[in-house]
Write a protein that holds these residues in place. Structure first.
Motif, short mmCIF file in Angstrom:
data_model
loop_
_atom_site.label_atom_id
_atom_site.label_comp_id
_atom_site.label_asym_id
_atom_site.label_seq_id
_atom_site.Cartn_x
_atom_site.Cartn_y
_atom_site.Cartn_z
N HIS A 1 61.61 35.12 21.63
CA HIS A 1 60.80 35.07 22.84
C HIS A 1 59.42 35.66 22.56
O HIS A 1 59.29 36.63 21.81
CB HIS A 1 61.45 35.86 23.98
N VAL A 2 58.42 35.07 23.20
CA VAL A 2 57.03 35.51 23.03
C VAL A 2 56.42 35.72 24.40
O VAL A 2 56.74 35.01 25.36
CB VAL A 2 56.22 34.45 22.25
N ARG A 3 55.54 36.71 24.48
CA ARG A 3 54.79 36.95 25.72
C ARG A 3 53.31 37.02 25.38
O ARG A 3 52.91 37.75 24.47
CB ARG A 3 55.25 38.25 26.39
N LEU A 4 52.52 36.26 26.11
CA LEU A 4 51.06 36.33 26.02
C LEU A 4 50.55 36.97 27.30
O LEU A 4 50.88 36.50 28.41
CB LEU A 4 50.46 34.92 25.89
N ASP A 5 49.79 38.05 27.16
CA ASP A 5 49.19 38.74 28.32
C ASP A 5 47.69 38.51 28.28
O ASP A 5 47.02 38.92 27.33
CB ASP A 5 49.49 40.24 28.27
N PHE A 6 47.17 37.84 29.31
CA PHE A 6 45.76 37.52 29.42
C PHE A 6 45.11 38.46 30.44
O PHE A 6 45.53 38.49 31.60
CB PHE A 6 45.57 36.08 29.91
N ALA A 7 44.10 39.22 30.04
CA ALA A 7 43.36 40.12 30.94
C ALA A 7 42.20 39.33 31.54
O ALA A 7 41.10 39.33 31.01
CB ALA A 7 42.87 41.34 30.19
N VAL A 8 42.45 38.65 32.66
CA VAL A 8 41.45 37.73 33.22
C VAL A 8 40.48 38.37 34.21
O VAL A 8 39.41 37.83 34.46
CB VAL A 8 42.12 36.49 33.85
N GLU A 9 40.82 39.51 34.78
CA GLU A 9 39.94 40.12 35.78
C GLU A 9 38.55 40.43 35.24
O GLU A 9 37.55 40.09 35.89
CB GLU A 9 40.58 41.37 36.38
N PRO A 10 38.41 41.05 34.06
CA PRO A 10 37.06 41.29 33.54
C PRO A 10 36.26 40.00 33.33
O PRO A 10 35.05 39.97 33.56
CB PRO A 10 37.30 42.00 32.21
N SER B 1 31.82 36.66 35.23
CA SER B 1 31.40 35.34 35.72
C SER B 1 30.71 35.46 37.07
O SER B 1 29.68 34.82 37.32
CB SER B 1 32.60 34.41 35.84
N ALA B 2 31.26 36.29 37.97
CA ALA B 2 30.66 36.47 39.29
C ALA B 2 29.29 37.12 39.18
O ALA B 2 28.35 36.75 39.89
CB ALA B 2 31.58 37.31 40.18
N LYS B 3 29.17 38.08 38.26
CA LYS B 3 27.89 38.76 38.06
C LYS B 3 26.84 37.77 37.55
O LYS B 3 25.71 37.74 38.02
CB LYS B 3 28.04 39.91 37.09
N LYS B 4 27.22 36.93 36.59
CA LYS B 4 26.28 35.93 36.05
C LYS B 4 25.85 34.95 37.12
O LYS B 4 24.68 34.58 37.20
CB LYS B 4 26.91 35.18 34.88
N GLN B 5 26.79 34.53 37.97
CA GLN B 5 26.44 33.60 39.05
C GLN B 5 25.51 34.26 40.05
O GLN B 5 24.55 33.65 40.50
CB GLN B 5 27.70 33.11 39.76
N ALA B 6 25.76 35.51 40.40
CA ALA B 6 24.91 36.22 41.35
C ALA B 6 23.51 36.41 40.78
O ALA B 6 22.51 36.26 41.49
CB ALA B 6 25.53 37.57 41.72
N ASP B 7 23.42 36.74 39.49
CA ASP B 7 22.12 36.92 38.86
C ASP B 7 21.34 35.61 38.80
O ASP B 7 20.12 35.60 38.87
CB ASP B 7 22.28 37.48 37.43
N ALA B 8 22.05 34.50 38.69
CA ALA B 8 21.39 33.20 38.58
C ALA B 8 20.95 32.65 39.93
O ALA B 8 20.13 31.75 39.99
CB ALA B 8 22.33 32.20 37.90
N GLN B 9 21.48 33.20 41.01
CA GLN B 9 21.15 32.71 42.34
C GLN B 9 20.45 33.79 43.13
O GLN B 9 21.04 34.82 43.43
CB GLN B 9 22.42 32.29 43.07
N GLN B 10 19.20 33.57 43.51
CA GLN B 10 18.44 34.60 44.22
C GLN B 10 19.04 34.93 45.56
O GLN B 10 18.96 36.07 46.02
CB GLN B 10 17.00 34.14 44.40
N ASP B 11 19.61 33.95 46.23
CA ASP B 11 20.15 34.20 47.57
C ASP B 11 21.61 34.63 47.55
O ASP B 11 22.23 34.78 48.59
CB ASP B 11 19.98 32.97 48.46
N ALA B 12 22.18 34.82 46.38
CA ALA B 12 23.57 35.25 46.28
C ALA B 12 23.69 36.72 46.63
O ALA B 12 22.77 37.50 46.40
CB ALA B 12 24.09 35.02 44.87
N PRO B 13 24.82 37.10 47.22
CA PRO B 13 25.01 38.53 47.51
C PRO B 13 24.94 39.38 46.24
O PRO B 13 25.41 38.95 45.19
CB PRO B 13 26.42 38.59 48.11
N ALA B 14 24.34 40.54 46.35
CA ALA B 14 24.19 41.41 45.18
C ALA B 14 25.53 41.96 44.71
O ALA B 14 25.73 42.16 43.52
CB ALA B 14 23.24 42.55 45.51
#
Length: 132
Positions: free
Chosen positions: A65-74, A79-92
């Motif tokens: 048996h194998v288990r893969l644990d993906f840390a996706v929250e970071p 991704s959310a930070k990059k999107q906010a930085d790219a959009q001036q009207d995005a919430p800070a």
């Protein structure tokens, strides 16, 4: 690489919310030698710009048996930070939107087989399958 006495594992992640590979996601690999055996942490890697882990550790002989644990929250926080930085009207200050902060996939393996396990990911769900 699998041998006649071991199996091998590879993975990649596609962020389906943007239609691109998910780079920089930490992935940990664990294995056990039976349903009741303890998990043995083997090590980890991180996805590259193409969403692939190319250097996951080899599986020990006798792995069932194998288990893969993906840390996706970071990944989603970045991704959310990059999107906010790219959009001036995005919430800070945006929520990361990651309903699942981590994804753990457990599957059975047989010696001599290769298992490619893609993760299709979005902030509110995921899907996995045995690829080729």
């Amino acid at each position: 690489m699998s041998t006649s006495t071991t199996a091998s594992v590879s993975t990649h992640i596609l962020d389906t919310s943007v239609g691109r590979p998910a780079g920089g996601v930490a992935v940990q690999l664990s294995a056990r030698t039976g349903r009741t055996a303890q998990w043995q942490a083997l090590g980890g890697s991180a996805t590259d710009a193409d969403g692939r882990c190319k250097d996951l550790p080899a599986l020990p002989e006798g792995t069932t048996h194998v288990r893969l644990d993906f840390a996706v929250e970071p990944y989603f926080e970045e991704s959310a930070k990059k999107q906010a930085d790219a959009q001036q009207d995005a919430p800070a200050n945006r929520d990361s939107g990651a309903f699942f902060p981590e994804v753990a996939i457990t599957f059975a393996v047989e010696a001599g087989e290769h298992y490619h396990v893609p993760l299709l990911l979005n902030p509110f769900g995921y899907s996995v399958y045995r690829g080729s």
